[in-house]
Write an enzyme that holds these catalytic residues in place. Structure first.
Site, PDB file in Angstrom:
ATOM      1  CE1 TYR A 247      10.822  15.778 -15.434  1.00  0.00           C
ATOM      2  CE2 TYR A 247      12.565  17.403 -15.221  1.00  0.00           C
ATOM      3  CZ  TYR A 247      11.729  16.463 -14.654  1.00  0.00           C
ATOM      4  OH  TYR A 247      11.798  16.219 -13.311  1.00  0.00           O
TER       5      TYR A 247
ATOM      6  CE  LYS B 172      13.969   1.520 -10.186  1.00  0.00           C
ATOM      7  NZ  LYS B 172      14.247   1.149  -8.790  1.00  0.00           N
TER       8      LYS B 172
ATOM      9  CG  ASP C  36      15.831   2.525  -6.059  1.00  0.00           C
ATOM     10  OD1 ASP C  36      16.870   2.546  -6.750  1.00  0.00           O
ATOM     11  OD2 ASP C  36      15.104   1.524  -5.991  1.00  0.00           O
TER      12      ASP C  36
ATOM     13  CG  ASP D 166      14.128  18.478 -11.541  1.00  0.00           C
ATOM     14  OD1 ASP D 166      14.598  19.403 -10.857  1.00  0.00           O
ATOM     15  OD2 ASP D 166      12.947  18.478 -11.958  1.00  0.00           O
TER      16      ASP D 166
ATOM     17  CG  ASP E 239      15.593  20.688  -6.060  1.00  0.00           C
ATOM     18  OD1 ASP E 239      16.500  21.325  -6.624  1.00  0.00           O
ATOM     19  OD2 ASP E 239      14.392  21.019  -6.110  1.00  0.00           O
TER      20      ASP E 239
END
Ligand code: NAD
Length: 366
Positions: free
Chosen positions: A146, A195, A227, A251, A255
């Site tokens: 980001y 990852k 994942d 992020d 959620d």
């Protein structure tokens, strides 16, 4: 102890829920012999209306002078409020981004807890939800994808967009240290999510997290690919204590974790820098649809105040008193509208209360 707290009531239901959180904090102060000193500042729409900007430099200085900031929520109805006709950098959310940047808040903490009493709201199968869960998602907030360089250019007549993901070892180390510190106050397990089978930034992440782990021999560290983590959150959420991860993964996972609790009005959050300073706020927004009706659930803000006591002031007993009061109030059958069962028959077993009454009930149980 004197606690110097800056409050940002903000917009929508913000002033209502912050008032209740202060009430609960005052009860804690009285019981444990602390003095709460509050200073209010304006941010978001409330500041635009008075000063024409979502956050003034004076307000930032006031926040910097405090031990911690307790916030309600900012923003209005994005479709109808005149605040959203302003330039993006003058809209309510710009105030929050500016504050986070000025206070160098790089660590975001979002607990996701399934209370036994609210297990019915959990969208997972009963065989999974009955184990309950209580995890803390620790997300790096100021680096990664980001904040990397980004551009779109034309190559051979086609548009090509690029976003870059960069992490330095110092950025990783400081969030890892926070993650392990938080784990020491909990069940002493860190799941570091990356990852590393694909990304260099994740391989560096893993290496630095392992180095930091050496200073915390009591904490169990495991690594998990992002994942797999997304699957495990819905398959077996009880396995997690602290999930430590970078900005974008955090992020998305935070959620997902909050959705599986099923109760938006119950979710607290904190953003910390490398001192003890923190900004504490509910995970939900300003809920303009229910503002001023005395029906908002103040518990997410009250639990944010509990996090403030625990992480900025090291007042664990006091924070436990708040967490215990929340549990007790739920056990005693009190519910705000958002956590009331939908089925009429089921709801008959509970007592519907408003925002103020919920604050009073919590205060009585401190
Ligand atoms: P929201 O979280 O405000 O509301 C979503 C739904 O949840 C609404 O139906 C609302 O009534 C309900 N809800 C939220 N909190 C509740 C509570 N404590 N008790 C009972 N019900 C509750 O999200 P939104 O509608 O997308 O956003 C409204 C405004 O809030 C927007 O301006 C948005 O930008 C802002 N926002 C601010 C923050 C923040 O201040 N950090 C975070 C998210 C959204």
């Amino acid at each position: 102890m004197e606690l110097n707290i800056v409050c940002i009531p903000g917009d929508g239901i913000g002033p209502e829920i912050v008032t209740e959180a202060k009430k609960v904090l005052d009860a804690v102060g009285e019981k444990f012999g602390h003095t709460m000193k509050y200073t209010d500042i304006l941010m978001g729409g409330a500041s635009i209306d008075v000063h024409g900007v979502p956050l003034t430099d004076e307000a930032i200085e006031t926040a910097k002078g405090a031990d911690a900031v307790l916030m309600g929520s900012i923003g209005g109805d994005t479709a109808t409020s005149p605040w959203y006709k302003l330039e993006p950098n003058l809209r309510p959310e710009a105030g929050l981004l500016k504050l986070r940047k000025s206070l160098q808040l790089f660590a975001n903490l979002r607990p996701a807890i399934l209370y036994d009493e609210l297990a019915g709201a959990c969208p997972l199968k009963e065989e999974i939800s009955k184990a309950g869960f209580d995890m803390m998602i620790m997300r790096e907030l100021t680096g990664g994808l980001y904040f990397g360089e980004r551009y779109t250019k034309e190559v051979d007549g086609k548009l090509v967009a690029t976003d870059t993901l960069t992490y330095s070892e110092d950025e990783i180390r400081r969030i890892a240290i926070k993650g392990f510190d938080i784990a020491m106050k909990r069940r002493k397990k860190v799941t570091s999510v990356d990852k590393a089978n694909v990304l260099d930034s994740s391989r560096l992440w893993r290496k630095v997290v392992e180095e930091v782990a050496k200073d915390y021999p009591q904490v169990t560290l495991e690594h998990m690919l992002v994942d797999n983590c997304a699957m495990q959150l819905v398959k077996d959420p009880a396995q997690f204590d602290v999930i430590l991860t970078e900005n974008m993964f955090g992020d998305i996972l935070s959620d997902e974790a909050s959705m599986v609790t099923g109760s938006i009005g119950m979710l607290a959050s904190a953003s910390l820098n490398d001192t003890r300073f923190g900004l504490y706020e509910p995970s939900h927004g300003s809920a303009p649809d229910i503002a001023g009706k005395d029906i908002a659930n103040p518990i997410a803000t009250v639990l944010s105040a509990s996090m403030m006591l625990r992480y900025s002031f090291d007042l664990d007993k006091e924070a436990d008193a708040i967490d215990g009061a929340v549990k007790k109030v739920l056990q005693d059958g009190y519910r705000t509208a958002d956590i009331m069962p939908q089925e009429k028959e089921e709801a008959a077993a509970f007592k519907l209360v408003g925002c103020k009454e919920m604050g009073d009930l919590l205060t009585q149980r401190i």
